[in-house]
Design a protein around this motif. Sequence first.
Motif, PDB file in Angstrom:
ATOM      1  N   THR A  47       0.832  -1.199   0.000  1.00 54.61           N
ATOM      2  CA  THR A  47       0.000   0.000   0.000  1.00 54.61           C
ATOM      3  C   THR A  47       0.871   1.255   0.000  1.00 54.61           C
ATOM      4  OG1 THR A  47      -1.763  -1.138   1.194  1.00 54.61           O
ATOM      5  CG2 THR A  47      -1.788   1.278   1.260  1.00 54.61           C
ATOM      6  N   LEU A  65      -9.354  11.168  -9.568  1.00 49.42           N
ATOM      7  CA  LEU A  65      -9.381   9.841  -8.946  1.00 49.42           C
ATOM      8  C   LEU A  65     -10.504   8.990  -9.538  1.00 49.42           C
ATOM      9  CD1 LEU A  65      -8.893  10.945  -5.231  1.00 49.42           C
ATOM     10  CD2 LEU A  65      -7.204   9.770  -6.645  1.00 49.42           C
ATOM     11  N   PRO A  78      -7.050   4.018  -7.740  1.00 48.71           N
ATOM     12  CA  PRO A  78      -6.859   4.262  -6.312  1.00 48.71           C
ATOM     13  C   PRO A  78      -7.631   3.239  -5.495  1.00 48.71           C
ATOM     14  CG  PRO A  78      -8.486   5.775  -7.193  1.00 48.71           C
ATOM     15  CD  PRO A  78      -7.942   4.992  -8.369  1.00 48.71           C
ATOM     16  N   PRO A  83     -10.654  11.402  -1.693  1.00 46.45           N
ATOM     17  CA  PRO A  83      -9.463  11.707  -0.897  1.00 46.45           C
ATOM     18  C   PRO A  83      -9.804  11.960   0.568  1.00 46.45           C
ATOM     19  CG  PRO A  83     -10.100  13.596  -2.236  1.00 46.45           C
ATOM     20  CD  PRO A  83     -10.982  12.459  -2.660  1.00 46.45           C
ATOM     21  N   THR A  92      -4.414  10.336  -0.579  1.00 47.95           N
ATOM     22  CA  THR A  92      -4.994   9.211  -1.315  1.00 47.95           C
ATOM     23  C   THR A  92      -4.159   7.961  -1.063  1.00 47.95           C
ATOM     24  OG1 THR A  92      -3.717   9.862  -3.279  1.00 47.95           O
ATOM     25  CG2 THR A  92      -5.992  10.637  -3.135  1.00 47.95           C
ATOM     26  N   CYS A  93      -4.801   6.798  -1.197  1.00 53.68           N
ATOM     27  CA  CYS A  93      -4.114   5.517  -0.996  1.00 53.68           C
ATOM     28  C   CYS A  93      -4.210   4.681  -2.268  1.00 53.68           C
ATOM     29  CB  CYS A  93      -4.711   4.757   0.184  1.00 53.68           C
ATOM     30  SG  CYS A  93      -4.387   5.552   1.784  1.00 53.68           S
ATOM     31  N   TRP A  94      -3.122   3.963  -2.552  1.00 55.49           N
ATOM     32  CA  TRP A  94      -2.974   3.246  -3.812  1.00 55.49           C
ATOM     33  C   TRP A  94      -2.327   1.886  -3.574  1.00 55.49           C
ATOM     34  CZ3 TRP A  94      -4.442   6.140  -8.143  1.00 55.49           C
ATOM     35  CH2 TRP A  94      -4.638   7.506  -7.899  1.00 55.49           C
TER      36      TRP A  94
END
Length: 312
Positions: A47, A65, A78, A83, A92-94
Amino acid sequence: MTATPLLPDLTARARTTAHARTAPCPCGATTTLTDRPDGTVVRHEDTVAKAHAPHTDPADLTARLTTAARLPGILLPPLDPTPLHLHDRLVTCWPYGIPVDPDDPDAAPWEAAATLLAHLHRTPAPTPLPPMRGPLKAVRAITRLREAGPHPAAAPVLRAWTRLPSWARAEALQPDTTTLCHGDLHLGQLVRHPAPDGPWLLIDVDDLGVGVPAWDLARPAAWYACGLLPPDEWSRFLAAYRAAGGPAVPSTGDPWPALDVPARTLTVQTAALAIVKAVAADRPLDEVERAVVDACDRMGSVPAELAPGSAK
């Protein structure tokens, strides 16, 4: 890298998100990938959490996004298209992807980059988007150059800048307001996902929007024009883009009437930032930086609109 008050909380966010995705989490060290004023990125196992630049527009980022989430074969999606707010930043997380190896230039995925761009340019935007931010980044580079103080290399860069058409200087609406563009294409914007050998995907949606698709070819075109990208690699990139039906250039013949202005603009932007960094470090320009300044000197003698391809 400079520690920031944001970093501990961003690290905690990456760990929490990773643990929710993977049970049990191998829980190795959390790594800071980037810590700059315009973006901080940390990784925990599979992550990545990113704090976007201060003053990022929430509506624009959400639209970008959403686009990434709806184009999973082109852009890395994403983990959540909404966000988060952390301190004064949007986060943001990816999923983590394997980046291009900078130490293995022969393995650079030029064909994959070109094919992804062609597919992006041919895909209607799935949601309304702002203009892509390529020209705006060039404006900011010139502003930083003017604020950096006098430098002997600044004059040809500023002269080349004044010869660009108004839309390239972000003073007028871009000629194309419908084509979906990445806005900041370079090899650092590709990752393999799923790791380690999944397909290549584009990352970093901060500049994503609608605009002139030739902008996404501008950096490799400028490098080629300045002698920094070998002709074979440029030919591979251009051929793959054309083979995938990319609309930025004609399918055959001379591509430079379409690429000239964006390539010139990227050259000016690169030279301006090179001078800014040299001034800040109190050092002379290196060989590569000198090459882009010299290209600006050549470009500044003839208006771009009258001399397609003359940046070469």
